[in-house]
Design a protein around this motif. Structure first.
Motif, PDB file in Angstrom:
ATOM      1  N   UNK A   1       0.829  -1.196   0.000  1.00 24.41           N
ATOM      2  CA  UNK A   1       0.000   0.000   0.000  1.00 24.41           C
ATOM      3  C   UNK A   1       0.863   1.245   0.000  1.00 24.41           C
ATOM      4  N   UNK A   2       2.172   1.072  -0.168  1.00 20.67           N
ATOM      5  CA  UNK A   2       3.092   2.199  -0.142  1.00 20.67           C
ATOM      6  C   UNK A   2       3.286   2.760  -1.543  1.00 20.67           C
ATOM      7  N   UNK A   3       2.215   3.180  -2.155  1.00 18.53           N
ATOM      8  CA  UNK A   3       2.258   3.686  -3.517  1.00 18.53           C
ATOM      9  C   UNK A   3       2.766   5.115  -3.543  1.00 18.53           C
ATOM     10  N   UNK A   4       3.540   5.399  -4.575  1.00 15.06           N
ATOM     11  CA  UNK A   4       4.004   6.756  -4.816  1.00 15.06           C
ATOM     12  C   UNK A   4       3.093   7.341  -5.882  1.00 15.06           C
ATOM     13  N   UNK A   5       2.032   7.991  -5.474  1.00 15.19           N
ATOM     14  CA  UNK A   5       1.068   8.518  -6.434  1.00 15.19           C
ATOM     15  C   UNK A   5       0.385   7.373  -7.145  1.00 15.19           C
ATOM     16  N   UNK A   6       0.231   7.490  -8.440  1.00 12.80           N
ATOM     17  CA  UNK A   6      -0.402   6.443  -9.240  1.00 12.80           C
ATOM     18  C   UNK A   6       0.620   5.571  -9.950  1.00 12.80           C
TER      19      UNK A   6
ATOM     20  N   UNK B   1       9.690  -6.844 -10.423  1.00  6.88           N
ATOM     21  CA  UNK B   1       8.462  -6.477  -9.707  1.00  6.88           C
ATOM     22  C   UNK B   1       7.232  -7.029 -10.414  1.00  6.88           C
ATOM     23  N   UNK B   2       7.321  -7.172 -11.724  1.00 13.71           N
ATOM     24  CA  UNK B   2       6.191  -7.710 -12.496  1.00 13.71           C
ATOM     25  C   UNK B   2       6.205  -9.234 -12.547  1.00 13.71           C
ATOM     26  N   UNK B   3       7.321  -9.843 -12.155  1.00  9.10           N
ATOM     27  CA  UNK B   3       7.471 -11.303 -12.214  1.00  9.10           C
ATOM     28  C   UNK B   3       6.580 -11.962 -11.174  1.00  9.10           C
ATOM     29  N   UNK B   4       6.025 -13.113 -11.506  1.00  9.22           N
ATOM     30  CA  UNK B   4       5.118 -13.801 -10.585  1.00  9.22           C
ATOM     31  C   UNK B   4       5.757 -14.158  -9.256  1.00  9.22           C
ATOM     32  N   UNK B   5       7.077 -14.361  -9.213  1.00 14.81           N
ATOM     33  CA  UNK B   5       7.739 -14.690  -7.957  1.00 14.81           C
ATOM     34  C   UNK B   5       7.671 -13.518  -6.990  1.00 14.81           C
ATOM     35  N   UNK B   6       7.734 -12.312  -7.506  1.00 19.13           N
ATOM     36  CA  UNK B   6       7.680 -11.126  -6.655  1.00 19.13           C
ATOM     37  C   UNK B   6       6.265 -10.841  -6.184  1.00 19.13           C
ATOM     38  N   UNK B   7       5.304 -11.119  -7.035  1.00 19.98           N
ATOM     39  CA  UNK B   7       3.897 -10.830  -6.729  1.00 19.98           C
ATOM     40  C   UNK B   7       3.200 -11.942  -5.971  1.00 19.98           C
ATOM     41  N   UNK B   8       3.848 -13.091  -5.840  1.00 18.12           N
ATOM     42  CA  UNK B   8       3.206 -14.245  -5.185  1.00 18.12           C
ATOM     43  C   UNK B   8       2.881 -13.923  -3.731  1.00 18.12           C
ATOM     44  N   UNK B   9       1.720 -14.315  -3.265  1.00 20.45           N
ATOM     45  CA  UNK B   9       1.376 -14.061  -1.865  1.00 20.45           C
ATOM     46  C   UNK B   9       2.250 -14.878  -0.921  1.00 20.45           C
ATOM     47  N   UNK B  10       2.569 -14.282   0.186  1.00 22.07           N
ATOM     48  CA  UNK B  10       3.361 -14.974   1.200  1.00 22.07           C
ATOM     49  C   UNK B  10       2.539 -16.115   1.791  1.00 22.07           C
TER      50      UNK B  10
ATOM     51  N   UNK C   1       2.422   3.071  -8.785  1.00 16.84           N
ATOM     52  CA  UNK C   1       2.520   1.700  -8.335  1.00 16.84           C
ATOM     53  C   UNK C   1       3.324   1.590  -7.056  1.00 16.84           C
ATOM     54  N   UNK C   2       3.799   0.388  -6.747  1.00 21.24           N
ATOM     55  CA  UNK C   2       4.491   0.155  -5.479  1.00 21.24           C
ATOM     56  C   UNK C   2       5.845   0.849  -5.427  1.00 21.24           C
ATOM     57  N   UNK C   3       6.308   1.089  -4.219  1.00 25.37           N
ATOM     58  CA  UNK C   3       7.636   1.642  -3.993  1.00 25.37           C
ATOM     59  C   UNK C   3       8.644   0.538  -4.302  1.00 25.37           C
ATOM     60  N   UNK C   4       9.437   0.747  -5.342  1.00 22.76           N
ATOM     61  CA  UNK C   4      10.407  -0.268  -5.754  1.00 22.76           C
ATOM     62  C   UNK C   4      11.795  -0.006  -5.178  1.00 22.76           C
ATOM     63  N   UNK C   5      11.901   0.957  -4.275  1.00 22.41           N
ATOM     64  CA  UNK C   5      13.189   1.310  -3.693  1.00 22.41           C
ATOM     65  C   UNK C   5      13.939   0.136  -3.079  1.00 22.41           C
TER      66      UNK C   5
END
Length: 102
Positions: free
Chosen positions: A12-17, A92-101, A19-23
């Motif tokens: 939920x740490x979006x920078x505006x519109x 960040x777009x890869x399914x491994x990154x987006x997979x739910x814990x 998407x996620x904070x990729x820092x």
């Protein structure tokens, strides 16, 4: 929290519109590049190969990032996205990154 800050968790740490904070992920990608290149004198938009990398080092980077994500990452992903910023976005777009814990 894991090595990527919020991998696998709802972000939920979006920078505006934008998407996620990729820092945190970008920092990990930079860290892996610096480790294998043995220097950190490259920009986030500089091509890995122009920074002194080669295909053997690509394999090392992707193995390390895959271990952090808990997934085997295809080397093709790196060759298609050879800058820190591009690779960060691709991971960040890869399914491994987006997979739910679990």
């Amino acid at each position: 929290m894991d090595d990527f800050g919020s991998v696998g968790a709802a972000r939920t740490d979006h920078a505006g519109d934008e998407g996620p904070d990729l820092g945190p992920l970008r920092a990990r990608v930079r860290e892996q590049w610096a480790e294998v290149l043995e220097h950190d004198e490259f920009g986030d938009d500089e091509d890995f190969f122009e920074a002194g990398g080669d295909s053997l080092l690509v394999a090392e980077v992707m193995a390390a990032l895959g271990a952090l994500l808990g997934a085997r990452l295809p080397l093709r992903l790196f060759f298609e996205h050879p800058t820190v910023n591009e690779l960060t976005a691709a991971l960040a777009a890869h399914e491994a990154y987006r997979a739910p814990a679990l």
